[in-house]
Enzyme design. Sequence first.
Site, PDB file in Angstrom:
ATOM      1  N   GLU A  30     -44.858 -33.350  11.600  1.00  0.00           N
ATOM      2  CA  GLU A  30     -45.754 -32.216  11.821  1.00  0.00           C
ATOM      3  C   GLU A  30     -45.561 -31.599  13.206  1.00  0.00           C
ATOM      4  O   GLU A  30     -45.163 -32.279  14.158  1.00  0.00           O
ATOM      5  CB  GLU A  30     -47.208 -32.673  11.652  1.00  0.00           C
ATOM      6  CG  GLU A  30     -47.518 -33.078  10.224  1.00  0.00           C
ATOM      7  CD  GLU A  30     -48.943 -33.582  10.027  1.00  0.00           C
ATOM      8  OE1 GLU A  30     -49.478 -33.393   8.931  1.00  0.00           O
ATOM      9  OE2 GLU A  30     -49.514 -34.177  10.962  1.00  0.00           O
TER      10      GLU A  30
ATOM     11  N   CYS B 140     -46.717 -28.128  20.113  1.00  0.00           N
ATOM     12  CA  CYS B 140     -46.680 -29.588  20.226  1.00  0.00           C
ATOM     13  C   CYS B 140     -45.728 -30.097  19.153  1.00  0.00           C
ATOM     14  O   CYS B 140     -45.973 -29.892  17.960  1.00  0.00           O
ATOM     15  CB  CYS B 140     -48.099 -30.137  20.032  1.00  0.00           C
ATOM     16  SG  CYS B 140     -48.152 -31.944  20.019  1.00  0.00           S
TER      17      CYS B 140
ATOM     18  N   CYS C 256     -44.163 -43.364  13.545  1.00  0.00           N
ATOM     19  CA  CYS C 256     -44.003 -44.003  14.855  1.00  0.00           C
ATOM     20  C   CYS C 256     -44.088 -45.514  14.665  1.00  0.00           C
ATOM     21  O   CYS C 256     -44.769 -45.994  13.765  1.00  0.00           O
ATOM     22  CB  CYS C 256     -45.117 -43.532  15.789  1.00  0.00           C
ATOM     23  SG  CYS C 256     -44.918 -44.121  17.484  1.00  0.00           S
TER      24      CYS C 256
ATOM     25  N   CYS D 252     -50.107 -47.927  18.106  1.00  0.00           N
ATOM     26  CA  CYS D 252     -51.329 -47.706  18.899  1.00  0.00           C
ATOM     27  C   CYS D 252     -52.512 -47.591  17.938  1.00  0.00           C
ATOM     28  O   CYS D 252     -52.469 -46.799  16.991  1.00  0.00           O
ATOM     29  CB  CYS D 252     -51.197 -46.448  19.747  1.00  0.00           C
ATOM     30  SG  CYS D 252     -49.725 -46.470  20.775  1.00  0.00           S
TER      31      CYS D 252
ATOM     32  N   CYS E  64     -54.423 -44.154  16.987  1.00  0.00           N
ATOM     33  CA  CYS E  64     -53.598 -43.008  16.592  1.00  0.00           C
ATOM     34  C   CYS E  64     -53.270 -43.035  15.103  1.00  0.00           C
ATOM     35  O   CYS E  64     -52.777 -44.049  14.590  1.00  0.00           O
ATOM     36  CB  CYS E  64     -52.314 -43.038  17.426  1.00  0.00           C
ATOM     37  SG  CYS E  64     -51.105 -41.824  16.915  1.00  0.00           S
TER      38      CYS E  64
ATOM     39  N   GLU F 128     -42.781 -41.689  19.510  1.00  0.00           N
ATOM     40  CA  GLU F 128     -42.699 -42.027  20.933  1.00  0.00           C
ATOM     41  C   GLU F 128     -41.356 -41.497  21.463  1.00  0.00           C
ATOM     42  O   GLU F 128     -40.292 -42.015  21.103  1.00  0.00           O
ATOM     43  CB  GLU F 128     -42.803 -43.559  21.093  1.00  0.00           C
ATOM     44  CG  GLU F 128     -42.351 -44.109  22.434  1.00  0.00           C
ATOM     45  CD  GLU F 128     -43.031 -43.457  23.637  1.00  0.00           C
ATOM     46  OE1 GLU F 128     -44.265 -43.374  23.664  1.00  0.00           O
ATOM     47  OE2 GLU F 128     -42.309 -43.012  24.563  1.00  0.00           O
TER      48      GLU F 128
ATOM     49  N   SER G 221     -44.451 -36.814  26.547  1.00  0.00           N
ATOM     50  CA  SER G 221     -45.521 -37.808  26.632  1.00  0.00           C
ATOM     51  C   SER G 221     -45.000 -39.180  26.211  1.00  0.00           C
ATOM     52  O   SER G 221     -44.161 -39.285  25.321  1.00  0.00           O
ATOM     53  CB  SER G 221     -46.635 -37.350  25.693  1.00  0.00           C
ATOM     54  OG  SER G 221     -47.506 -38.389  25.414  1.00  0.00           O
TER      55      SER G 221
ATOM     56  N   SER H 271     -49.652 -42.108  28.670  1.00  0.00           N
ATOM     57  CA  SER H 271     -50.949 -42.427  28.048  1.00  0.00           C
ATOM     58  C   SER H 271     -51.486 -43.711  28.666  1.00  0.00           C
ATOM     59  O   SER H 271     -50.863 -44.765  28.548  1.00  0.00           O
ATOM     60  CB  SER H 271     -50.781 -42.670  26.547  1.00  0.00           C
ATOM     61  OG  SER H 271     -50.448 -41.481  25.924  1.00  0.00           O
ATOM     62  N   LEU H 272     -52.639 -43.613  29.306  1.00  0.00           N
ATOM     63  CA  LEU H 272     -53.163 -44.787  30.012  1.00  0.00           C
ATOM     64  C   LEU H 272     -54.151 -45.560  29.134  1.00  0.00           C
ATOM     65  O   LEU H 272     -54.040 -46.749  28.961  1.00  0.00           O
ATOM     66  CB  LEU H 272     -53.842 -44.331  31.315  1.00  0.00           C
ATOM     67  CG  LEU H 272     -54.355 -45.448  32.220  1.00  0.00           C
ATOM     68  CD1 LEU H 272     -53.257 -46.434  32.556  1.00  0.00           C
ATOM     69  CD2 LEU H 272     -54.965 -44.868  33.486  1.00  0.00           C
TER      70      LEU H 272
ATOM     71  N   HIS I  20     -60.599 -38.539  19.175  1.00  0.00           N
ATOM     72  CA  HIS I  20     -60.786 -38.084  17.796  1.00  0.00           C
ATOM     73  C   HIS I  20     -60.666 -39.284  16.877  1.00  0.00           C
ATOM     74  O   HIS I  20     -59.565 -39.791  16.677  1.00  0.00           O
ATOM     75  CB  HIS I  20     -59.736 -37.023  17.436  1.00  0.00           C
ATOM     76  CG  HIS I  20     -59.736 -35.868  18.372  1.00  0.00           C
ATOM     77  ND1 HIS I  20     -58.704 -35.607  19.248  1.00  0.00           N
ATOM     78  CD2 HIS I  20     -60.681 -34.933  18.616  1.00  0.00           C
ATOM     79  CE1 HIS I  20     -59.006 -34.535  19.966  1.00  0.00           C
ATOM     80  NE2 HIS I  20     -60.200 -34.119  19.608  1.00  0.00           N
TER      81      HIS I  20
ATOM     82  N   CYS J   8     -55.066 -34.207  19.127  1.00  0.00           N
ATOM     83  CA  CYS J   8     -54.450 -35.399  19.691  1.00  0.00           C
ATOM     84  C   CYS J   8     -54.863 -36.667  18.930  1.00  0.00           C
ATOM     85  O   CYS J   8     -56.051 -36.917  18.731  1.00  0.00           O
ATOM     86  CB  CYS J   8     -54.915 -35.466  21.139  1.00  0.00           C
ATOM     87  SG  CYS J   8     -54.227 -36.816  22.034  1.00  0.00           S
TER      88      CYS J   8
HETATM   89  S1  SF4 Z   1     -50.013 -42.657  20.376  1.00  0.00           S
HETATM   90 FE1  SF4 Z   1     -47.894 -41.940  20.374  1.00  0.00          FE
HETATM   91  S2  SF4 Z   1     -46.724 -43.851  20.643  1.00  0.00           S
HETATM   92 FE2  SF4 Z   1     -48.780 -44.487  19.980  1.00  0.00          FE
HETATM   93  S3  SF4 Z   1     -48.629 -44.634  17.732  1.00  0.00           S
HETATM   94 FE3  SF4 Z   1     -49.351 -42.555  18.230  1.00  0.00          FE
HETATM   95  S4  SF4 Z   1     -47.477 -41.317  18.243  1.00  0.00           S
HETATM   96 FE4  SF4 Z   1     -46.871 -43.457  18.447  1.00  0.00          FE
END
Ligand code: SF4
Length: 338
Positions: A92, A105, A112, A116, A119, A158, A189, A211-212, A287, A330
């Site tokens: 996407e 974006c 991925c 995470c 996400c 990533e 990112s 990303s922290l 989100h 995001c």
């Molecule tokens: S935040 Fe980024 S690195 Fe982490 S799972 Fe989502 S897309 Fe992948």
Amino acid sequence: MVKKNLIGLSAGEISELIGIAGFNPALAVPVAHSIYKKRTTDFELINKVPKKLKEMLKENFSAGLFQPVSFELSGDGTIKYLFTTSDGRLFETVFIPENKRNTVCISTQSGCQMGCTFCATAGYGFHGNLSAGEIVNQVISLPGAEKVTHVVLMGMGEPMDNLDNVLKACNILTSGWGLALSPGNVTVSTVGITPGIERFLDESRCNLALSLFSPFPPEREVMIPVEAKYPVKSILELLKHYPVRKNRRLSVAYVMIKDMNDTERHLSELKSLIQGSGIRVNLLPYHPTGKDLHVSSSPDRMIYFKHNLVISGISASIRKSRGVDISAACGLLASDLR
Ligand code: SF4
């Protein structure tokens, strides 16, 4: 014969191809400029090159863009596009218009493999890397491509896990023979893969956003598993001591979740991690995905964090959510693909 697509090749690679065919390699510049900046798919229309070169290109190559297979329009004007690779992998892209600034974006992978937990893309799984051409195509194939001012590689995937293609795409986006965007308007990112970041800093002039999520490693590791292998504190040390080139911005993205990472304890540790580094902090609303019961920090809490960071000498801003109603914001990409 399947013709080789020039989209995704650098001017250097195109010059090799046309040099081998007996033409002046310098003619690669007008060819690359036409296919990337003018989005010319008919080689006949390229200016400043001999007819014989146009014929050779037509016979052996294509400059085919591939269009999105569908799109959704958000109430705030954001548009989410769905693309598919030639072998059926989905990814996407999000177009975010805002006054004179138009941001795209883009994704670097289909899915991925970083896992995470906050996400949606992680829940979609990993379906492979995108080529440099597939990455760049997300910008140049869009209906409003000529209006794009900023590109962020913050979509699915990533970037440091597909670095060869990402570096190649950044080169095409920022070179004079390519899209000629300022490297200061292109941001990559990452959740933090140290060898990739080191190479990216050396080989690209684009911005980097890390990303922290939490300044405390055990908490961060729960949300961003790669913390166990590449601790964010050592990455921040690397960034602090990296000689920042003019116009390059290094930033951290801090997604804020109520009562999870927005306490006084988190604020205080965040300040001590960032203070004096010149690294900017972008605060982002959370989100929730799927059945997640967590909620975003309130707007007041985000303003409080920003205020405290700023009075501590840290550059900070709050990022607005865009395209939430179409799962384009995001952390939400791929929510509709599962
Ligand atoms: S935040 Fe980024 S690195 Fe982490 S799972 Fe989502 S897309 Fe992948």
